[in-house]
Design a protein around this motif. Sequence first.
Motif, PDB file in Angstrom:
ATOM      1  N   UNK A   1      -9.958  12.689   4.499  1.00  0.00           N
ATOM      2  CA  UNK A   1     -11.364  12.550   4.196  1.00  0.00           C
ATOM      3  C   UNK A   1     -12.237  12.378   5.444  1.00  0.00           C
ATOM      4  N   UNK A   2     -11.672  12.180   6.622  1.00  0.00           N
ATOM      5  CA  UNK A   2     -12.463  11.986   7.842  1.00  0.00           C
ATOM      6  C   UNK A   2     -13.121  13.284   8.281  1.00  0.00           C
ATOM      7  N   UNK A  49      -2.645   8.878   5.039  1.00  0.00           N
ATOM      8  CA  UNK A  49      -2.866  10.327   5.063  1.00  0.00           C
ATOM      9  C   UNK A  49      -4.117  10.695   4.272  1.00  0.00           C
ATOM     10  N   UNK A  50      -4.328  10.004   3.155  1.00  0.00           N
ATOM     11  CA  UNK A  50      -5.513  10.265   2.324  1.00  0.00           C
ATOM     12  C   UNK A  50      -6.768   9.966   3.131  1.00  0.00           C
ATOM     13  N   UNK A  68       0.841  -1.197   0.000  1.00  0.00           N
ATOM     14  CA  UNK A  68       0.000   0.000   0.000  1.00  0.00           C
ATOM     15  C   UNK A  68       0.876   1.247   0.000  1.00  0.00           C
ATOM     16  N   UNK A  69       0.364   2.271  -0.585  1.00  0.00           N
ATOM     17  CA  UNK A  69       1.098   3.526  -0.624  1.00  0.00           C
ATOM     18  C   UNK A  69       1.251   4.074   0.789  1.00  0.00           C
TER      19      UNK A  69
END
Length: 182
Positions: free
Chosen positions: A180-181, A175-176, A169-170
């Motif tokens: 979005x939270x 962080x992404x 996984x990146x």
Amino acid sequence: MGKEAHGTIPLVRLSRAVDGLPEQPLGDAGLVTWSVRGEMGKSGLLLGRPLLHVHVQANPVVVCQRCNAPFAYPVDSEVLLQLVKSEADLDDDTSYGDQSDEDDEDEEGKGFVSNLPEKVVGSHHFDLLAQIEDELILSVPYVPKHDVCPGAQANAGEASPEEPAVKRPSPFAVLEQLKHKD
């Protein structure tokens, strides 16, 4: 002149050539094959000058400077030498005639004359084996390397550059998700 000699000698007997190299093989794999032919120059600047054609073949074991693995480096070297009478004649450029620096170009004007033989002092006590050893030393590269290292071939076969062996996984995926939270 006009005489020939040839023979073989074990690499391990050429101590200057194998100094700093890994252990050399014994038997046929560890032999240096050499031949020497003497003649008088037949034309041009070498007319009437004593010449030696030296041919050396060997497979000394060297260490690849990329992968650190030992490998046999094939040597097949031929050199033309001009015999001179004394050490003073070694640096004497007039022995090829009256040529100045401007006249050192070949007929086509493409560069300096490079086909003149190297000069060596010849005598009744000429050390032919030392000359053969010198040619072997000059033929082995200072930094030997495989054309393609064996480890590089094995690594290339395991995973292709298009498909990584393991999908990771990146590191920015977490962080992404945090972004979005909100």
